[in-house]
Design an enzyme around this catalytic site. Structure first.
Site, PDB file in Angstrom:
ATOM      1  CG  ASP A  31       9.058  -0.794  -9.841  1.00 41.99           C
ATOM      2  OD1 ASP A  31      10.261  -0.637 -10.105  1.00 41.99           O
ATOM      3  OD2 ASP A  31       8.576  -0.652  -8.702  1.00 41.99           O
ATOM      4  CD  GLU A  33       9.967   1.500 -19.016  1.00 36.75           C
ATOM      5  OE1 GLU A  33      10.187   1.972 -20.133  1.00 36.75           O
ATOM      6  OE2 GLU A  33      10.461   1.963 -17.967  1.00 36.75           O
ATOM      7  CG  ASP A  35       6.478  -5.808 -12.793  1.00 38.18           C
ATOM      8  OD1 ASP A  35       7.389  -6.424 -12.232  1.00 38.18           O
ATOM      9  OD2 ASP A  35       5.694  -5.046 -12.200  1.00 38.18           O
ATOM     10  CB  SER A  80      10.755 -13.736  -4.194  1.00 39.14           C
ATOM     11  OG  SER A  80      10.259 -12.652  -4.867  1.00 39.14           O
ATOM     12  CG  LEU A  81       5.275 -12.916  -2.205  1.00 37.72           C
ATOM     13  CD1 LEU A  81       4.347 -11.791  -1.796  1.00 37.72           C
ATOM     14  CD2 LEU A  81       4.725 -14.246  -1.713  1.00 37.72           C
ATOM     15  CD  GLU A 109      -0.350  -9.221   5.167  1.00 34.36           C
ATOM     16  OE1 GLU A 109       0.781  -9.025   4.684  1.00 34.36           O
ATOM     17  OE2 GLU A 109      -0.576 -10.029   6.082  1.00 34.36           O
ATOM     18  CE  LYS A 111       5.243  -6.938  -4.032  1.00 32.64           C
ATOM     19  NZ  LYS A 111       6.405  -6.130  -3.794  1.00 32.64           N
ATOM     20  CG  ASP A 113       8.146  -0.021  -3.534  1.00 29.87           C
ATOM     21  OD1 ASP A 113       8.870  -1.037  -3.521  1.00 29.87           O
ATOM     22  OD2 ASP A 113       8.202   0.848  -4.423  1.00 29.87           O
ATOM     23  NE  ARG A 132      14.561 -10.539  -1.056  1.00 29.94           N
ATOM     24  CZ  ARG A 132      13.559 -10.393  -1.897  1.00 29.94           C
ATOM     25  NH1 ARG A 132      12.467 -11.080  -1.732  1.00 29.94           N
ATOM     26  NH2 ARG A 132      13.630  -9.535  -2.883  1.00 29.94           N
ATOM     27  CD  GLU A 166       9.159  -4.841   1.824  1.00 27.27           C
ATOM     28  OE1 GLU A 166       9.309  -6.027   2.199  1.00 27.27           O
ATOM     29  OE2 GLU A 166       9.428  -4.445   0.682  1.00 27.27           O
ATOM     30  CE1 TYR A 218       7.189 -10.505   4.880  1.00 25.45           C
ATOM     31  CE2 TYR A 218       6.820  -8.182   4.450  1.00 25.45           C
ATOM     32  CZ  TYR A 218       7.589  -9.322   4.295  1.00 25.45           C
ATOM     33  OH  TYR A 218       8.740  -9.273   3.574  1.00 25.45           O
ATOM     34  CE  LYS A 282       1.451 -12.130   3.149  1.00 27.08           C
ATOM     35  NZ  LYS A 282       2.053 -11.467   4.293  1.00 27.08           N
ATOM     36  CE  LYS A 306       5.688  -5.815  -8.122  1.00 28.11           C
ATOM     37  NZ  LYS A 306       6.504  -5.941  -9.211  1.00 28.11           N
ATOM     38  CB  CYS A 400      21.946  31.595 -24.099  1.00 21.96           C
ATOM     39  SG  CYS A 400      21.126  32.051 -22.549  1.00 21.96           S
ATOM     40  CB  CYS A 403      22.678  36.193 -22.851  1.00 21.50           C
ATOM     41  SG  CYS A 403      23.685  34.711 -23.054  1.00 21.50           S
ATOM     42  CB  CYS A 418      24.326  29.882 -21.455  1.00 23.94           C
ATOM     43  SG  CYS A 418      24.754  31.622 -21.521  1.00 23.94           S
ATOM     44  CB  CYS A 423      24.079  34.645 -19.414  1.00 26.23           C
ATOM     45  SG  CYS A 423      22.379  34.083 -19.579  1.00 26.23           S
TER      46      CYS A 423
HETATM   47  S1  IVH Z   1       4.807 -11.754   2.271  1.00 22.97           S
HETATM   48  C1  IVH Z   1       7.411 -15.598   1.239  1.00 22.97           C
HETATM   49  N1  IVH Z   1       3.599  -9.482   2.648  1.00 22.97           N
HETATM   50  O1  IVH Z   1       7.184  -8.076  -1.386  1.00 22.97           O
HETATM   51  C2  IVH Z   1       7.440 -14.144   1.005  1.00 22.97           C
HETATM   52  N2  IVH Z   1       5.604  -9.480   1.380  1.00 22.97           N
HETATM   53  O2  IVH Z   1       7.377  -9.536  -3.946  1.00 22.97           O
HETATM   54  C3  IVH Z   1       6.671 -13.471   2.064  1.00 22.97           C
HETATM   55  N3  IVH Z   1       6.305  -7.277   0.649  1.00 22.97           N
HETATM   56  O3  IVH Z   1       9.819 -10.237  -0.519  1.00 22.97           O
HETATM   57  C4  IVH Z   1       6.373 -12.114   1.683  1.00 22.97           C
HETATM   58  N4  IVH Z   1       4.671  -6.146   1.575  1.00 22.97           N
HETATM   59  O4  IVH Z   1       9.737  -7.859   0.497  1.00 22.97           O
HETATM   60  C5  IVH Z   1       4.640 -10.092   2.087  1.00 22.97           C
HETATM   61  N5  IVH Z   1       2.438  -7.534   3.103  1.00 22.97           N
HETATM   62  C6  IVH Z   1       3.475  -8.155   2.557  1.00 22.97           C
HETATM   63  C7  IVH Z   1       4.468  -7.453   1.831  1.00 22.97           C
HETATM   64  C8  IVH Z   1       5.516  -8.163   1.256  1.00 22.97           C
HETATM   65  C9  IVH Z   1       5.778  -6.069   0.856  1.00 22.97           C
HETATM   66  C10 IVH Z   1       7.525  -7.530  -0.146  1.00 22.97           C
HETATM   67  C11 IVH Z   1       8.486  -8.505   0.478  1.00 22.97           C
HETATM   68  C12 IVH Z   1       8.564  -9.655  -0.456  1.00 22.97           C
HETATM   69  C13 IVH Z   1       8.173  -9.028  -1.744  1.00 22.97           C
HETATM   70  C14 IVH Z   1       7.611 -10.063  -2.684  1.00 22.97           C
END
Ligand code: IVH
Length: 664
Positions: A31, A33, A35, A80-81, A109, A111, A113, A132, A166, A218, A282, A306, A400, A403, A418, A423
């Site tokens: 991840d 790399e 990023d 996405s974010l 919060e 994040k 995975d 998604r 998630e 969330y 947020k 991240k 080997c 052996c 081998c 062996c």
């Molecule tokens: S809020 C408008 N909160 O991270 C998007 N996302 O990189 C609202 N994720 O797509 C997402 N934990 O799949 C939110 N506490 C959290 C999260 C979270 C994991 C994931 C989610 C999102 C991605 C964004």
């Protein structure tokens, strides 16, 4: 290279890596790399906006849609974010927010995975779970979502609502699953996210149930008056409805306290029950969201911070070459012990010769180590500027290490082998595997006893195990052995003769044939002789058996030494058949009741006649008397009902495989 060329190159690379990550659930770079590449692309595109194209990965949410599932449009796009990688990035985010909304406060919060999903309730009843997908349209995974224990099937009030969150596998579950897979010689999941994604893609919900998927919510959509004025209130409202909302959320007034909170999360990331790869920040006040606004991809009122992958420096003390059961030679780095991601690491696999050459690892080098998916230690790179003058280059051996026979490699393959079947290392590994719990499960027979009996020249081949009863005196003479322990050992060996075929098959240690494949093969062929006589095409006709495995099996039984082993085992009275109810291909149809639902590529009547011609019956509604539901795309309540009743649900591809088997 000019800027434009570099942009093209970055786009192509990111697209390739995205495909591996999102569509094949098998990332090929870390991840961190990814990023870095993405970040570089964003920077270049920001500096040279004229070069931004519509197909750039910065312009769309990753992930394609899997054809096997019905597609459902999201009520509103699943965004996405954008990412932050430093405290500076977070301060810049705060400046942007405060320009639009000077009084904004923040919620922090973890994040999680996993993978994002949307869940719909109608009149308080869970009706739909969607991945998604590409952000606009996702895949219908209701059957798997319904297996999540903490997600209520009925809400306390008959509400229509959509929640998002998630889906993940708790770390403990993930570890248990991988331990099982290791024992069964199945490929390991790289990390909990891949395991969760792989599980969500299964058509059969019983697997998700067994693996134990979880969800953390969330966001709450569609019902404005329910949400409250702030994000913290939304989380509380979800909780009040009995929904598993984000429980680790924290409210902060200033960005500096957010940064402190992020650091706390990062320091304690291993304490969370789920894998976290960062933190999400947020704005708390929901009435500010529209003012602050959105980009095409993400809301401007939130950002993902991240974490860096935990990388630890240590010294390579030695590189040793281990010989596996199949003769495969694996270089392994022995490391000065260090704590990585919560556990002590002192060894790391270096996979094969190519890896060793690519990383250019010398003994006494300082290296950076991380845990891939938090379990498998991996050497990331050598700190070449720290290389001491006494560092020793490591050459891959040509013979080997046990052996001394010349190693062999197939053209285009990465692994050296081998090929000496006598062996010592291979022989011992093979014997250990045969007696192991997952194979013949001969209790009191372990690694130490194998080594001892080998050294005393009492066992060299698998059949020798069953000849031990003729060597009572030699066994009694072994250190630590008395009448009782010898009797127990011989009784255990004798009892193993009655084990079903799948244990014996796995015990024989045929390359690529793990525990699950052994069961499948035992079920499909019924006894060892039928399997021994199978042709490549017979084997491929079995679900889950590919060409590589099929060829290895045929080659295995062709080998005269293996034929001798099997003949000897037969003469000792080992059982060659199985308890697993043989499902001859006919039994998939004869006497079974099918229900057909959803859109299929052939007319329903044609499919019905086909099933009937094979002895099956087709009815219109799902009940406890239904054996199989054939669900095409857009399958609705019949499929749900079947899942609820625990009835086998198959898609059209599986159905066609069944028909193919029938034609054999
Ligand atoms: S809020 C408008 N909160 O991270 C998007 N996302 O990189 C609202 N994720 O797509 C997402 N934990 O799949 C939110 N506490 C959290 C999260 C979270 C994991 C994931 C989610 C999102 C991605 C964004």
């Amino acid at each position: 290279m000019d800027v434009r060329q570099r942009i093209e190159e970055l786009k192509a690379l990111i697209q390739k890596y995205n495909q591996a990550y999102y569509d094949q659930d098998a990332p090929i770079i870390s991840d961190v790399e990814w990023d870095a590449l993405y970040h570089e692309l964003v920077e270049l595109e920001t500096a040279y906006p004229a070069y931004i194209t519509e197909d750039s990965p910065t312009q769309k949410v990753g992930g394609q849609i899997n054809e096997a599932f019905s597609k459902i449009k999201h009520l509103s796009p699943m965004l996405s974010l954008s990412n932050a990688f430093s405290a500076e990035d977070l301060r810049a985010f705060d400046v942007r927010i405060k320009k639009e909304a000077p009084h904004a406060t923040y919620v922090l919060e973890p994040k999680v995975d996993g993978l994002a999903a949307s869940v719909r309730y109608e009149k308080g009843r869970l009706t739909l779970g969607i991945t998604r997908g590409d952000g606009t349209t996702g895949e219908d995974v209701t059957h798997n979502i319904k297996t999540i224990q903490t997600l209520p099937y009925m809400l306390s009030e008959p509400l229509d609502l959509e929640v998002r969150g998630e889906v993940y596998l708790p770390k403990k579950r993930f570890q248990a699953i991988n331990e099982d897979r290791q024992k069964n010689e199945e490929p390991l999941f790289k990390n909990p996210r891949n395991a969760a994604a792989g599980t969500m893609r299964q058509l059969d919900a019983s697997l998700a149930k067994k693996r134990g998927l979880e969800i953390v919510l969330y966001s709450l959509g569609s019902v404005d008056d329910l949400k409250g004025n702030t994000h913290m209130e939304t989380l509380q409202k979800m909780k009040d409805l009995g929904l598993p909302s984000q429980a680790y959320a924290k409210h902060f007034d200033s960005i500096e306290s957010v940064i402190q909170g992020v650091q706390d999360f990062e320091e304690n990331r291993h304490q969370f029950p789920f894998e976290i790869d960062g933190a999400v920040i947020k704005v708390n006040e929901r009435n500010l969201y529209d003012e602050i606004g959105y980009t095409a991809k993400s809301p401007k009122w939130a950002i993902a911070y991240k974490f860096k992958a935990e990388e630890v420096e240590t010294e390579v003390l030695d590189v040793v070459f281990s010989v596996g059961r199949t003769g495969q030679i694996t270089p392994v780095a022995s490391l000065a012990p260090v704590m990585v991601a919560g556990t002590m690491v002192s060894r790391a696999t270096l996979h094969n010769e190519d890896y060793l050459l690519e990383k250019d690892i010398h003994i006494h080098d300082q290296v950076l180590v991380k845990k891939a998916g938090d379990i498998i230690p991996e050497v990331i790179r050598v700190l070449t500027d720290k290389r001491p003058s006494h560092a020793l280059k490591v050459d891959f051996p040509s013979v080997c290490p046990v052996c001394q026979s010349t190693l062999k490699k197939e053209p285009k393959e990465a692994d050296w082998f081998c090929v000496n079947v006598t062996c010592e290392a291979q022989v011992k590994e093979k014997l250990e595997h045969f007696v192991s719990r997952q194979a013949m499960n001969i209790e009191t027979f372990g690694e130490k006893l194998v080594a001892l009996l080998y050294q005393k020249e009492l066992i060299h081949t698998i059949p020798d195990i069953y000849r031990l009863k003729n060597h009572r005196d030699a066994l009694l003479a072994l250190e630590g052995f008395g009448q009782k322990s010898v009797d127990t050992l011989l009784e255990n060996i004798q009892a193993s003769k009655n084990n079903p075929l799948e244990d014996l098959l796995f015990g024989l240690g045929i390359r690529h044939v793990g525990k699950t494949s052994s069961k499948t093969l035992a079920k499909a062929f019924g006894d060892l002789d039928a399997l021994k006589n199978a042709r490549v095409e017979d084997l491929i006709a079995v679900n889950d058996v590919g060409e590589v495995m099929a060829r290895t099996i045929v080659d295995f039984f062709k080998e005269p030494d293996n034929q001798t082993i099997i003949d000897e085992l037969r003469s000792f009275g080992l059982r060659f058949d199985t308890d697993v109810v043989a499902s001859s291909f006919h039994e998939k149809f004869t006497g079974r009741t099918f229900v057909i639902t959803g859109t299929l590529s052939a007319p329903r009547n044609a499919i019905k006649s086909h099933i009937e011609s094979l002895g099956g019956k087709v009815t219109g509604s799902v009940s406890k008397n239904t054996d199989v539901v054939l669900a095409g795309s857009e399958a609705g309540s019949k499929k749900d009902k079947a899942i609820d009743l625990g009835i086998t649900v198959i898609d059209e591809a599986t159905f066609n495989t069944w028909l193919g088997e029938q034609d054999e």
